[in-house]
Scaffold this active site. Structure first.
Site, mmCIF file in Angstrom:
data_model
loop_
_atom_site.group_PDB
_atom_site.id
_atom_site.type_symbol
_atom_site.label_atom_id
_atom_site.label_comp_id
_atom_site.label_asym_id
_atom_site.label_seq_id
_atom_site.Cartn_x
_atom_site.Cartn_y
_atom_site.Cartn_z
ATOM 1 N N LYS A 1 -19.789 40.771 -23.791
ATOM 2 C CA LYS A 1 -19.762 41.016 -22.347
ATOM 3 C C LYS A 1 -19.847 42.503 -22.068
ATOM 4 O O LYS A 1 -19.628 43.318 -22.965
ATOM 5 C CB LYS A 1 -18.468 40.443 -21.763
ATOM 6 C CG LYS A 1 -17.229 41.095 -22.333
ATOM 7 C CD LYS A 1 -15.974 40.397 -21.873
ATOM 8 C CE LYS A 1 -14.739 41.064 -22.423
ATOM 9 N NZ LYS A 1 -14.511 42.432 -21.926
ATOM 10 N N HIS B 1 -20.709 47.443 -24.702
ATOM 11 C CA HIS B 1 -21.367 48.228 -23.653
ATOM 12 C C HIS B 1 -22.534 49.074 -24.174
ATOM 13 O O HIS B 1 -22.430 49.668 -25.250
ATOM 14 C CB HIS B 1 -20.364 49.200 -23.028
ATOM 15 C CG HIS B 1 -19.204 48.561 -22.339
ATOM 16 N ND1 HIS B 1 -19.342 47.608 -21.358
ATOM 17 C CD2 HIS B 1 -17.862 48.753 -22.479
ATOM 18 C CE1 HIS B 1 -18.136 47.250 -20.919
ATOM 19 N NE2 HIS B 1 -17.224 47.915 -21.588
ATOM 20 N N ASP C 1 -16.139 43.232 -26.127
ATOM 21 C CA ASP C 1 -16.638 44.183 -25.136
ATOM 22 C C ASP C 1 -17.799 44.925 -25.811
ATOM 23 O O ASP C 1 -17.642 45.427 -26.938
ATOM 24 C CB ASP C 1 -15.492 45.150 -24.787
ATOM 25 C CG ASP C 1 -15.509 45.635 -23.355
ATOM 26 O OD1 ASP C 1 -16.010 44.904 -22.466
ATOM 27 O OD2 ASP C 1 -15.005 46.754 -23.105
ATOM 28 N N HIS D 1 -16.178 53.493 -24.587
ATOM 29 C CA HIS D 1 -15.518 52.575 -25.530
ATOM 30 C C HIS D 1 -16.440 51.403 -25.840
ATOM 31 O O HIS D 1 -17.297 51.037 -25.032
ATOM 32 C CB HIS D 1 -14.195 52.053 -24.945
ATOM 33 C CG HIS D 1 -14.391 51.218 -23.717
ATOM 34 N ND1 HIS D 1 -14.579 51.758 -22.462
ATOM 35 C CD2 HIS D 1 -14.461 49.868 -23.547
ATOM 36 C CE1 HIS D 1 -14.754 50.798 -21.591
ATOM 37 N NE2 HIS D 1 -14.704 49.630 -22.212
ATOM 38 N N CYS E 1 -8.588 42.497 -19.714
ATOM 39 C CA CYS E 1 -9.570 41.515 -20.182
ATOM 40 C C CYS E 1 -8.963 40.127 -20.358
ATOM 41 O O CYS E 1 -9.540 39.125 -19.921
ATOM 42 C CB CYS E 1 -10.158 41.999 -21.494
ATOM 43 S SG CYS E 1 -11.300 40.824 -22.155
ATOM 44 N N ASP F 1 -11.339 40.577 -27.290
ATOM 45 C CA ASP F 1 -11.537 42.027 -27.486
ATOM 46 C C ASP F 1 -10.592 42.676 -28.497
ATOM 47 O O ASP F 1 -10.045 43.753 -28.229
ATOM 48 C CB ASP F 1 -11.425 42.759 -26.135
ATOM 49 C CG ASP F 1 -12.476 42.312 -25.131
ATOM 50 O OD1 ASP F 1 -13.231 41.369 -25.434
ATOM 51 O OD2 ASP F 1 -12.540 42.906 -24.034
ATOM 52 N N HIS G 1 -23.243 52.877 -19.685
ATOM 53 C CA HIS G 1 -22.518 51.903 -18.863
ATOM 54 C C HIS G 1 -21.807 52.572 -17.688
ATOM 55 O O HIS G 1 -21.209 53.646 -17.823
ATOM 56 C CB HIS G 1 -21.501 51.133 -19.716
ATOM 57 C CG HIS G 1 -21.022 49.900 -19.035
ATOM 58 N ND1 HIS G 1 -19.784 49.820 -18.436
ATOM 59 C CD2 HIS G 1 -21.629 48.713 -18.813
ATOM 60 C CE1 HIS G 1 -19.654 48.607 -17.896
ATOM 61 N NE2 HIS G 1 -20.765 47.925 -18.118
HETATM 62 C C1 VGL Z 1 -11.101 46.261 -21.287
HETATM 63 C C2 VGL Z 1 -11.065 48.127 -19.952
HETATM 64 C C3 VGL Z 1 -12.423 48.280 -20.093
HETATM 65 C C4 VGL Z 1 -10.358 45.157 -21.945
HETATM 66 C C5 VGL Z 1 -12.465 46.396 -21.434
HETATM 67 O O1 VGL Z 1 -10.896 44.529 -22.873
HETATM 68 O O2 VGL Z 1 -9.199 44.893 -21.555
HETATM 69 N N1 VGL Z 1 -10.416 47.127 -20.552
HETATM 70 N N2 VGL Z 1 -13.109 47.404 -20.850
HETATM 71 ZN ZN ZN Z 2 -15.085 47.784 -21.386
#
Ligand code: VGL
Ligand code: ZN
Length: 201
Positions: free
Chosen positions: A106, A48, A46, A81, A151, A8, A52
């Site tokens: 994901k 979404h 990430d 995000h 993550c 990420d 979401h």
């Molecule tokens: C993440 C919060 C929400 C991460 C992803 O990649 O750490 N944290 N979505």
């Molecule tokens: Zn996320």
């Protein structure tokens, strides 16, 4: 066979992004430098949909970082995000992705969050990452990226469950919550995860 998972490293997790991780941008140069040590490199993203369930904006009366109960577990509500296709969901522009052989996305199911690059948070649906790594002959996997306490951590815990060894490259990662990360690191190591820095590679 040394394998690197880059988790990420996306604009929304950078300073100035929607869900900024403090000093998140400092890891990009480190990750670029260490890549030549690895035989196999994969990345997660990430990714979404706008509706979401983890977005506070999709829950009336809730604000970012509130918690709700979802499927019997705590769910943190985040700012919007990494919405699919938006600039915030793109990798940091300086991240070298030339050597990345596959990208696993994901968090695409609107109903479930997915911190780990292997499984959603309910542990019901696989991204295919485990099978991919196994088929490639990976055993020892090194992890970097954002956020170290979310993550990256959940991905590492799933890696252990899948039978891989899992090592965090600490200086190639940053936590969202710096104040609790010291204690978290101790817990991580008790679970069998290893922690090194890039100069130990
Ligand atoms: C993440 C919060 C929400 C991460 C992803 O990649 O750490 N944290 N979505
Ligand atoms: Zn996320």
């Amino acid at each position: 066979m040394q394998t690197l998972v880059i988790a990420d490293v996306q604009n929304d997790f950078m300073p100035g992004g929607a869900l900024k991780v403090p000093f998140g941008d400092e890891i990009v140069g480190v990750i670029n430098t260490i890549q030549d040590r690895f035989d196999l490199i994969v990345a997660t993203q990430d990714w979404h949909p706008k509706d979401h369930v983890s977005f506070a904006s999709n829950h009336r009366g809730k604000k970012p970082f509130d918690k709700i109960e979802l499927y019997g577990e705590d769910q943190v509500l985040w700012p919007d995000h990494c919405v699919q296709g938006t600039p915030g969901a793109m990798f940091h522009p300086d991240l070298n992705t030339i050597g990345v052989s596959a990208i696993f996305r994901k968090g695409m199911n609107p109903e479930v969050d997915s911190y780990s690059g292997f499984y959603d948070n309910r542990h019901m649906v696989s991204t295919g990452l485990s099978g991919y790594l196994k088929e490639k002959g990976a055993h020892d996997i090194y992890f970097c990226g954002l956020a170290a306490d979310i993550c990256v951590l959940y991905t590492m815990l799933d890696a252990l469950r899948e039978g891989f060894s899992a090592t965090l490259i600490e200086d190639a990662s940053r936590p969202l919550d710096i104040s609790s990360f010291g204690n978290l690191k101790r817990e991580i190591m008790e679970k069998g995860l290893k922690i090194i820095n890039s100069w130990d590679l």
